[in-house]
Design a protein around this motif. Structure first.
Motif, PDB file in Angstrom:
ATOM      1  N   ASN A   1      10.825  -7.949  55.324  1.00 61.87           N
ATOM      2  CA  ASN A   1      10.540  -7.202  54.097  1.00 61.87           C
ATOM      3  C   ASN A   1       9.361  -7.808  53.337  1.00 61.87           C
ATOM      4  O   ASN A   1       9.305  -7.739  52.109  1.00 61.87           O
ATOM      5  CB  ASN A   1      11.787  -7.124  53.200  1.00 61.87           C
ATOM      6  CG  ASN A   1      12.422  -8.490  52.972  1.00 61.87           C
ATOM      7  OD1 ASN A   1      11.729  -9.519  52.926  1.00 61.87           O
ATOM      8  ND2 ASN A   1      13.743  -8.516  52.841  1.00 61.87           N
TER       9      ASN A   1
ATOM     10  N   LEU B   1      13.658   0.078  55.516  1.00 65.21           N
ATOM     11  CA  LEU B   1      14.445  -1.120  55.778  1.00 65.21           C
ATOM     12  C   LEU B   1      15.736  -0.782  56.513  1.00 65.21           C
ATOM     13  O   LEU B   1      16.262   0.319  56.392  1.00 65.21           O
ATOM     14  CB  LEU B   1      14.768  -1.837  54.466  1.00 65.21           C
ATOM     15  CG  LEU B   1      13.591  -2.338  53.631  1.00 65.21           C
ATOM     16  CD1 LEU B   1      14.098  -2.993  52.350  1.00 65.21           C
ATOM     17  CD2 LEU B   1      12.729  -3.317  54.420  1.00 65.21           C
ATOM     18  N   HIS B   2      16.232  -1.752  57.267  1.00 67.38           N
ATOM     19  CA  HIS B   2      17.522  -1.625  57.936  1.00 67.38           C
ATOM     20  C   HIS B   2      18.488  -2.613  57.284  1.00 67.38           C
ATOM     21  O   HIS B   2      18.117  -3.746  56.988  1.00 67.38           O
ATOM     22  CB  HIS B   2      17.395  -1.931  59.431  1.00 67.38           C
ATOM     23  CG  HIS B   2      16.492  -0.992  60.162  1.00 67.38           C
ATOM     24  ND1 HIS B   2      16.930   0.198  60.688  1.00 67.38           N
ATOM     25  CD2 HIS B   2      15.159  -1.070  60.439  1.00 67.38           C
ATOM     26  CE1 HIS B   2      15.927   0.824  61.274  1.00 67.38           C
ATOM     27  NE2 HIS B   2      14.838   0.081  61.128  1.00 67.38           N
ATOM     28  N   PHE B   3      19.700  -2.167  57.043  1.00 65.66           N
ATOM     29  CA  PHE B   3      20.704  -3.007  56.389  1.00 65.66           C
ATOM     30  C   PHE B   3      21.817  -3.329  57.374  1.00 65.66           C
ATOM     31  O   PHE B   3      22.350  -2.439  58.050  1.00 65.66           O
ATOM     32  CB  PHE B   3      21.268  -2.292  55.155  1.00 65.66           C
ATOM     33  CG  PHE B   3      20.226  -2.024  54.102  1.00 65.66           C
ATOM     34  CD1 PHE B   3      19.894  -2.992  53.177  1.00 65.66           C
ATOM     35  CD2 PHE B   3      19.558  -0.812  54.060  1.00 65.66           C
ATOM     36  CE1 PHE B   3      18.925  -2.755  52.206  1.00 65.66           C
ATOM     37  CE2 PHE B   3      18.581  -0.561  53.103  1.00 65.66           C
ATOM     38  CZ  PHE B   3      18.266  -1.543  52.175  1.00 65.66           C
TER      39      PHE B   3
ATOM     40  N   SER C   1      18.718  -6.600  53.512  1.00 63.73           N
ATOM     41  CA  SER C   1      18.026  -6.032  54.671  1.00 63.73           C
ATOM     42  C   SER C   1      17.936  -7.063  55.787  1.00 63.73           C
ATOM     43  O   SER C   1      17.865  -8.276  55.538  1.00 63.73           O
ATOM     44  CB  SER C   1      16.629  -5.560  54.278  1.00 63.73           C
ATOM     45  OG  SER C   1      15.812  -6.655  53.937  1.00 63.73           O
ATOM     46  N   CYS C   2      17.952  -6.573  57.035  1.00 62.50           N
ATOM     47  CA  CYS C   2      17.951  -7.486  58.178  1.00 62.50           C
ATOM     48  C   CYS C   2      16.631  -7.437  58.949  1.00 62.50           C
ATOM     49  O   CYS C   2      16.557  -7.949  60.059  1.00 62.50           O
ATOM     50  CB  CYS C   2      19.114  -7.161  59.106  1.00 62.50           C
ATOM     51  SG  CYS C   2      19.193  -5.432  59.603  1.00 62.50           S
TER      52      CYS C   2
END
Length: 312
Positions: free
Chosen positions: A193, A167-169, A189-190
């Motif tokens: 998901n 995941l990317h935050f 998260s952006c």
């Protein structure tokens, strides 16, 4: 870059904890510290007592000592960080620290779910097949059941960690909770998901519904066997041997279901955080008390240990 947008990589999170209650910060710190110390004392004492007293070297207490060890690790994964954050201006936790905290928390929680299922089978064997109990619950079977519980918890947690690492935050790095939990991390998260949510559902079905079903079936047979006992004293004794475990199971599943259903939106409310305290702090403290206060064998073992200490 995600979706054509430049994303600043988040290297740390801010644990909000109970910082929005500054007027009772000191009181909350004292309460949580006392609960934590009680939990550590009782769980460690129970482990030592079971190891030192040969009369307690039975499958039931073998599982109980491991339950105390799991509760010790479970509560230690969250509470020390929460206590240290009470009086810090910046209540931060690194990304790696957050992942490690959730890994330990998840592993211990999922392992406990499997372990209390194994304990239900142990009670089933003891009451429904008392003459064959020793041969059924052999040391090798107990060891395999324990190893299976830890393996299932470990592998499932590793799967969750692998998903989290993908995941990317972006945007806010504020976790409105006192520890790193999956729902809160997913909300921050952006990227998509969906798979993470599917994984959570599958784990809930396997560790929640499946284990709960096995426990219910075991106790169905147990109740049926107890009702066939003609002696009222015998029925009472049989019920007492299961009461502690049944209480632990009820608290574990009812609180877990309640907390995670209420935190489906990310657990952003103050009520969610205080409700999580019961799940993460109170239950690990109560488990050894539940098994000790009304347990004659534990009391006898404590008396024997006290007499040995007095004589020496």
């Amino acid at each position: 870059m995600i979706g054509g947008r430049n994303i600043t990589k988040i290297t740390q999170f801010i644990l909000l904890g109970f910082s929005d209650f500054p007027q009772i910060t000191a009181l909350l710190f004292v309460i949580f510290l006392i609960l934590y110390l009680i939990a550590l004392t009782w769980n460690l004492s129970l482990i030592v007592l079971i190891r030192m007293d040969s009369y307690l070297h039975t499958p039931m207490y073998f599982f109980l000592s491991n339950l105390s060890f799991i509760d010790f690790c479970y509560i230690t994964s969250t509470v020390p960080k929460m206590l240290s954050n009470f009086f810090q201006e910046k209540q931060t936790i690194s990304f790696v620290g957050c992942i490690v905290q959730y890994f330990i928390f998840s592993t211990m929680g999922l392992t406990e779910s499997c372990l209390i299922t194994a304990m239900a089978y142990d009670r089933y064997a003891a009451i429904c097949n008392p003459l064959l109990y020793s041969s059924i619950m052999s040391p090798s079977l107990c060891a395999r059941m324990l190893l299976g519980s830890y393996t299932a918890g470990l592998i499932s947690s590793l799967c969750q960690i692998c998903v989290l690492l993908q995941l990317h935050f972006c945007g806010s790095n504020v976790i409105r909770h006192f520890f790193c939990d999956m729902p809160q991390l997913l909300n921050l998260s952006c990227n998509d998901n969906f798979f993470a949510h599917v994984l959570l559902v599958l784990l809930t079905i396997f560790f929640g519904l499946t284990n709960a079903f096995v426990i219910m079936v075991s106790y169905g047979y147990i109740v049926s066997s107890i009702m066939k006992i003609t002696s009222a004293k015998g029925r009472s004794k049989a019920f007492n041997t299961c009461a502690s475990h049944l209480t632990t199971v009820s608290l574990f599943y009812s609180s877990g279901i309640f907390v995670y259903l209420s935190s489906s939106s990310g657990g952003s409310s103050s009520f969610d955080r205080f409700a999580s305290v019961f799940y993460t702090v109170v239950i690990p403290m109560l488990n050894p008390l539940i098994y000790s206060l009304r347990n004659k064998e534990i009391k006898d073992a404590m008396n024997r240990l006290q007499k040995k200490a007095t004589c020496s």
